[in-house]
Write a protein that holds these residues in place. Structure first.
Motif, PDB file in Angstrom:
ATOM      1  N   ALA A   1      -0.550 -10.196   4.281  1.00 29.56           N
ATOM      2  CA  ALA A   1      -0.548  -9.696   5.655  1.00 29.56           C
ATOM      3  C   ALA A   1       0.339  -8.464   5.811  1.00 29.56           C
ATOM      4  CB  ALA A   1      -0.076 -10.788   6.613  1.00 29.56           C
ATOM      5  N   VAL A   2       1.183  -8.191   4.819  1.00 28.12           N
ATOM      6  CA  VAL A   2       2.081  -7.043   4.887  1.00 28.12           C
ATOM      7  C   VAL A   2       1.522  -5.858   4.100  1.00 28.12           C
ATOM      8  CG1 VAL A   2       4.404  -6.214   4.357  1.00 28.12           C
ATOM      9  CG2 VAL A   2       4.082  -8.552   5.183  1.00 28.12           C
ATOM     10  N   LEU A   3       1.030  -6.109   2.882  1.00 31.31           N
ATOM     11  CA  LEU A   3       0.510  -5.052   2.017  1.00 31.31           C
ATOM     12  C   LEU A   3      -0.979  -5.289   1.741  1.00 31.31           C
ATOM     13  CD1 LEU A   3       3.391  -4.886  -0.614  1.00 31.31           C
ATOM     14  CD2 LEU A   3       2.933  -3.200   1.172  1.00 31.31           C
ATOM     15  N   ASP A   4      -1.770  -4.209   1.702  1.00 32.89           N
ATOM     16  CA  ASP A   4      -3.183  -4.339   1.356  1.00 32.89           C
ATOM     17  C   ASP A   4      -3.362  -4.283  -0.161  1.00 32.89           C
ATOM     18  OD1 ASP A   4      -2.976  -1.663   0.610  1.00 32.89           O
ATOM     19  OD2 ASP A   4      -3.915  -0.910   2.447  1.00 32.89           O
ATOM     20  N   GLU A   5      -4.619  -4.293  -0.612  1.00 36.70           N
ATOM     21  CA  GLU A   5      -4.916  -4.328  -2.043  1.00 36.70           C
ATOM     22  C   GLU A   5      -4.391  -3.101  -2.770  1.00 36.70           C
ATOM     23  OE1 GLU A   5      -6.994  -4.668   0.373  1.00 36.70           O
ATOM     24  OE2 GLU A   5      -7.656  -6.762   0.329  1.00 36.70           O
ATOM     25  N   ARG A   6      -4.220  -1.985  -2.073  1.00 34.25           N
ATOM     26  CA  ARG A   6      -3.726  -0.754  -2.696  1.00 34.25           C
ATOM     27  C   ARG A   6      -2.210  -0.673  -2.693  1.00 34.25           C
ATOM     28  NH1 ARG A   6      -6.874   3.321   1.077  1.00 34.25           N
ATOM     29  NH2 ARG A   6      -6.019   1.772   2.534  1.00 34.25           N
ATOM     30  N   GLY A   7      -1.552  -1.692  -2.132  1.00 32.67           N
ATOM     31  CA  GLY A   7      -0.098  -1.682  -2.089  1.00 32.67           C
ATOM     32  C   GLY A   7       0.458  -0.883  -0.946  1.00 32.67           C
ATOM     33  N   GLU A   8      -0.368  -0.601   0.072  1.00 35.38           N
ATOM     34  CA  GLU A   8       0.080   0.145   1.244  1.00 35.38           C
ATOM     35  C   GLU A   8       0.303  -0.814   2.409  1.00 35.38           C
ATOM     36  OE1 GLU A   8      -2.762   3.154   2.103  1.00 35.38           O
ATOM     37  OE2 GLU A   8      -2.438   4.245   0.219  1.00 35.38           O
ATOM     38  N   LEU A   9       1.252  -0.455   3.265  1.00 33.95           N
ATOM     39  CA  LEU A   9       1.557  -1.299   4.419  1.00 33.95           C
ATOM     40  C   LEU A   9       0.369  -1.316   5.372  1.00 33.95           C
ATOM     41  CD1 LEU A   9       5.197  -0.060   4.938  1.00 33.95           C
ATOM     42  CD2 LEU A   9       4.555  -2.388   4.347  1.00 33.95           C
ATOM     43  N   ARG A  10       0.033  -2.499   5.853  1.00 35.59           N
ATOM     44  CA  ARG A  10      -1.125  -2.633   6.740  1.00 35.59           C
ATOM     45  C   ARG A  10      -0.853  -2.051   8.127  1.00 35.59           C
ATOM     46  NH1 ARG A  10      -5.198  -5.647   4.787  1.00 35.59           N
ATOM     47  NH2 ARG A  10      -4.796  -7.004   2.990  1.00 35.59           N
ATOM     48  N   ALA A  11       0.384  -2.049   8.554  1.00 30.89           N
ATOM     49  CA  ALA A  11       0.726  -1.571   9.893  1.00 30.89           C
ATOM     50  C   ALA A  11       1.348  -0.183   9.810  1.00 30.89           C
ATOM     51  CB  ALA A  11       1.695  -2.537  10.578  1.00 30.89           C
ATOM     52  N   ASP A  12       0.710   0.791  10.485  1.00 32.96           N
ATOM     53  CA  ASP A  12       1.241   2.162  10.461  1.00 32.96           C
ATOM     54  C   ASP A  12       2.649   2.222  11.050  1.00 32.96           C
ATOM     55  OD1 ASP A  12      -1.101   3.010   9.321  1.00 32.96           O
ATOM     56  OD2 ASP A  12      -2.036   3.578  11.222  1.00 32.96           O
ATOM     57  N   GLY A  13       2.874   1.465  12.108  1.00 29.62           N
ATOM     58  CA  GLY A  13       4.193   1.481  12.731  1.00 29.62           C
ATOM     59  C   GLY A  13       5.264   0.967  11.793  1.00 29.62           C
ATOM     60  N   LEU A  14       4.915  -0.032  10.980  1.00 27.19           N
ATOM     61  CA  LEU A  14       5.872  -0.581  10.030  1.00 27.19           C
ATOM     62  C   LEU A  14       6.176   0.419   8.921  1.00 27.19           C
ATOM     63  CD1 LEU A  14       7.523  -3.089   9.296  1.00 27.19           C
ATOM     64  CD2 LEU A  14       5.534  -3.950   8.049  1.00 27.19           C
ATOM     65  N   ALA A  15       5.185   1.267   8.595  1.00 23.33           N
ATOM     66  CA  ALA A  15       5.364   2.257   7.532  1.00 23.33           C
ATOM     67  C   ALA A  15       6.425   3.288   7.889  1.00 23.33           C
ATOM     68  CB  ALA A  15       4.037   2.956   7.249  1.00 23.33           C
ATOM     69  N   ARG A  16       6.690   3.479   9.154  1.00 25.89           N
ATOM     70  CA  ARG A  16       7.738   4.428   9.543  1.00 25.89           C
ATOM     71  C   ARG A  16       9.137   3.846   9.345  1.00 25.89           C
ATOM     72  NH1 ARG A  16       4.152   5.265  14.003  1.00 25.89           N
ATOM     73  NH2 ARG A  16       5.500   4.059  15.368  1.00 25.89           N
ATOM     74  N   VAL A  17       9.214   2.548   9.201  1.00 27.36           N
ATOM     75  CA  VAL A  17      10.507   1.871   9.133  1.00 27.36           C
ATOM     76  C   VAL A  17      10.854   1.431   7.717  1.00 27.36           C
ATOM     77  CG1 VAL A  17      11.903  -0.030  10.047  1.00 27.36           C
ATOM     78  CG2 VAL A  17      10.201   1.081  11.505  1.00 27.36           C
ATOM     79  N   VAL A  18       9.869   0.896   6.985  1.00 31.12           N
ATOM     80  CA  VAL A  18      10.142   0.393   5.642  1.00 31.12           C
ATOM     81  C   VAL A  18       9.262   1.106   4.621  1.00 31.12           C
ATOM     82  CG1 VAL A  18      10.884  -1.871   6.465  1.00 31.12           C
ATOM     83  CG2 VAL A  18       8.485  -1.504   5.877  1.00 31.12           C
ATOM     84  N   ASP A  19       9.724   1.112   3.380  1.00 30.65           N
ATOM     85  CA  ASP A  19       9.039   1.780   2.288  1.00 30.65           C
ATOM     86  C   ASP A  19       8.132   0.786   1.567  1.00 30.65           C
ATOM     87  OD1 ASP A  19       9.227   2.500  -0.890  1.00 30.65           O
ATOM     88  OD2 ASP A  19       9.078   4.298   0.372  1.00 30.65           O
ATOM     89  N   ALA A  20       6.849   1.131   1.449  1.00 30.32           N
ATOM     90  CA  ALA A  20       5.870   0.213   0.870  1.00 30.32           C
ATOM     91  C   ALA A  20       6.215  -0.151  -0.572  1.00 30.32           C
ATOM     92  CB  ALA A  20       4.475   0.827   0.939  1.00 30.32           C
ATOM     93  N   ALA A  21       6.655   0.824  -1.360  1.00 31.95           N
ATOM     94  CA  ALA A  21       6.973   0.554  -2.758  1.00 31.95           C
ATOM     95  C   ALA A  21       8.116  -0.446  -2.888  1.00 31.95           C
ATOM     96  CB  ALA A  21       7.322   1.860  -3.474  1.00 31.95           C
ATOM     97  N   GLU A  22       9.123  -0.332  -2.018  1.00 26.61           N
ATOM     98  CA  GLU A  22      10.250  -1.271  -2.064  1.00 26.61           C
ATOM     99  C   GLU A  22       9.812  -2.659  -1.612  1.00 26.61           C
ATOM    100  OE1 GLU A  22      13.106  -0.782  -3.377  1.00 26.61           O
ATOM    101  OE2 GLU A  22      12.800   1.349  -3.781  1.00 26.61           O
ATOM    102  N   VAL A  23       8.938  -2.710  -0.617  1.00 25.48           N
ATOM    103  CA  VAL A  23       8.442  -4.000  -0.152  1.00 25.48           C
ATOM    104  C   VAL A  23       7.652  -4.689  -1.258  1.00 25.48           C
ATOM    105  CG1 VAL A  23       6.907  -5.140   1.494  1.00 25.48           C
ATOM    106  CG2 VAL A  23       8.422  -3.308   2.273  1.00 25.48           C
ATOM    107  N   ALA A  24       6.866  -3.924  -2.009  1.00 28.01           N
ATOM    108  CA  ALA A  24       6.085  -4.498  -3.096  1.00 28.01           C
ATOM    109  C   ALA A  24       6.979  -5.113  -4.167  1.00 28.01           C
ATOM    110  CB  ALA A  24       5.192  -3.425  -3.709  1.00 28.01           C
ATOM    111  N   ARG A  25       8.190  -4.570  -4.335  1.00 28.36           N
ATOM    112  CA  ARG A  25       9.126  -5.094  -5.334  1.00 28.36           C
ATOM    113  C   ARG A  25      10.012  -6.208  -4.787  1.00 28.36           C
ATOM    114  NH1 ARG A  25       9.172   0.509  -7.010  1.00 28.36           N
ATOM    115  NH2 ARG A  25      10.831   0.997  -5.518  1.00 28.36           N
ATOM    116  N   LEU A  26       9.827  -6.566  -3.535  1.00 29.66           N
ATOM    117  CA  LEU A  26      10.676  -7.578  -2.909  1.00 29.66           C
ATOM    118  C   LEU A  26      10.511  -8.917  -3.628  1.00 29.66           C
ATOM    119  CD1 LEU A  26      12.548  -7.909  -0.349  1.00 29.66           C
ATOM    120  CD2 LEU A  26      10.545  -8.899   0.778  1.00 29.66           C
ATOM    121  N   PRO A  27      11.586  -9.487  -4.163  1.00 29.92           N
ATOM    122  CA  PRO A  27      11.469 -10.755  -4.896  1.00 29.92           C
ATOM    123  C   PRO A  27      11.265 -11.935  -3.951  1.00 29.92           C
ATOM    124  CG  PRO A  27      13.761 -10.095  -4.767  1.00 29.92           C
ATOM    125  CD  PRO A  27      12.966  -8.964  -4.178  1.00 29.92           C
TER     126      PRO A  27
END
Length: 392
Positions: free
Chosen positions: A328-354
């Motif tokens: 629900a946070v990242l799509d199949e390409r590893g991009e944030l699903r919500a544009d508004g959230l993309a202004r606040v957090v970095d998709a690459a860092e979220v993908a590495r979130l343990p």
């Protein structure tokens, strides 16, 4: 209503204080605790209720027929509930009650009790000015490794006035920050959800209680001598009932001459603040003498329960549930699903979130879901429950 007050009781300090106040005032009440039978809250709450002679019940989590799994609502159902009950002010991580038929029975809980323990000072170990500033930076910039530059700048702007206050009064800044953000946001949203089907009575948020508490030296409140004295004076039977977690703070932090200084400052503040509703701080002189009395008390009186931290399915869920949250946070390409959230957090860092940072993932899930799904209907999504294996 003629029904007794229903008190949500844990093994901690704040709900125990309410139990003592109700007991002393002669107000009929019953207690209830949510959790597993071997959880510290359940075990200690039973002891508190037994010591006061009141009826106690336990609400156990729903399990599968064979008892090996917890059955929990789908996270999308929890997200929908958070939006409609709390307008998205808190996370789907929180257990928000669903809408039910209204029950006028007065209900109380320990929410907000930290007001009488120094606000955010209650769990601040180091009181050095630099440590207090780091705490404020942490409260506003937590998980900064995930934030974009824009997100970090916004967090710093929010923290700025509180950092300025630290230069004049570090303890006071943490004390009032709790009132402005924890009470003004989290507690307000939580109470809004309860109002859908219950009649919550939050005594710790009464304006006279808050006003008087803020008039008392925050370091003295942080010592917990105040509420310990009230509990023992109003309900002596609770004196030897262990407390959950760490021992009472004043039994661990003894400094020569500190009590005399804090006692005199606290007494002057209480005496000048006037009375508090429901007699919460009556006869303050009785309580400011507490440290001298407690220094002679047996050590076992302040023992803590030697138990491991109970398992929390939200921080240690199943692989299935983790997958639902991440999808629900990242799509199949590893991009944030919500544009508004993309202004606040970095998709690459979220993908590495343990997976060890599940609380953060729950928060990201909540924001992403609310930004990408309008929840146009008040009806909860018809999604199957999720099963989480219970560790042996």
């Amino acid at each position: 209503t003629t029904e007794p007050v229903r008190l949500s009781l844990t093994g901690g300090r704040d709900s125990r204080l309410l139990a003592a106040l109700l007991y002393k005032a002669g107000i009929p009440f019953v207690t209830a605790t949510s959790g597993h039978d071997d959880g510290p809250d359940v075990v200690l709450a039973k002891q508190v209720a037994q010591a006061l002679g009141v009826r106690h019940s336990v609400a156990r989590p729903k399990r599968s027929d064979d008892g090996t799994e917890l059955v929990v609502p789908h996270p999308h159902v929890r997200g929908h509930n958070v939006l409609f009950a709390c307008e998205g002010m808190i996370s789907a991580y929180e257990n928000i009650p669903v809408g039910v038929r209204f029950d006028p029975t007065p209900r109380m809980s320990g929410h907000g009790g930290e007001i009488l323990r120094g606000g955010f000072l209650h769990n601040q170990v180091d009181l050095d000015d630099r440590a207090v500033r780091r705490r404020i930076d942490g409260l506003f910039g937590r998980n900064a490794d995930l934030l974009t530059d824009q997100g970090r700048q916004h967090a710093q702007a929010l923290a700025s006035p509180w950092r300025d206050m630290c230069r004049q009064d570090g303890p006071g800044a943490l004390d009032r920050l709790y009132l402005a953000h924890r009470v003004g946001r989290w507690h307000a949203a939580s109470r809004a959800s309860l109002l859908r089907g219950q009649n919550p009575v939050p005594p710790f948020l009464d304006n006279l209680v808050v006003r008087t508490a803020l008039g008392v030296d925050p370091l003295w409140r942080r010592s917990e001598a105040l509420i310990h004295g009230v509990i023992n004076a109003f309900a002596p039977a609770l004196r030897d009932v262990p407390i959950e977690g760490r021992p009472w703070r004043f039994t661990e932090e003894r400094h020569p001459g500190l009590w005399d200084r804090l006692r005199s400052r606290g007494l002057r503040a209480v005496m000048s603040a006037g009375s508090v509703s429901a007699g919460l701080l009556r006869s303050p002189a009785k309580f400011v003498q507490a440290p001298a009395e407690f220094s002679k008390a047996p050590a076992e009186r302040f023992r803590k329960v030697p138990a491991e931290k109970p398992w929390n399915w939200r921080t240690k869920p199943s692989a299935e549930l983790i997958g639902l949250l991440r999808a629900a946070v990242l799509d199949e390409r590893g991009e944030l699903r919500a544009d508004g959230l993309a202004r606040v957090v970095d998709a690459a860092e979220v993908a590495r979130l343990p997976d060890s940072r599940m609380d953060v993932l729950w928060h990201l899930y909540t924001v992403s879901t609310m930004l990408t799904d309008a929840f146009a209907t008040p009806d909860s999504p018809a999604l199957p429950s999720v099963r989480v294996p219970i560790p042996r």
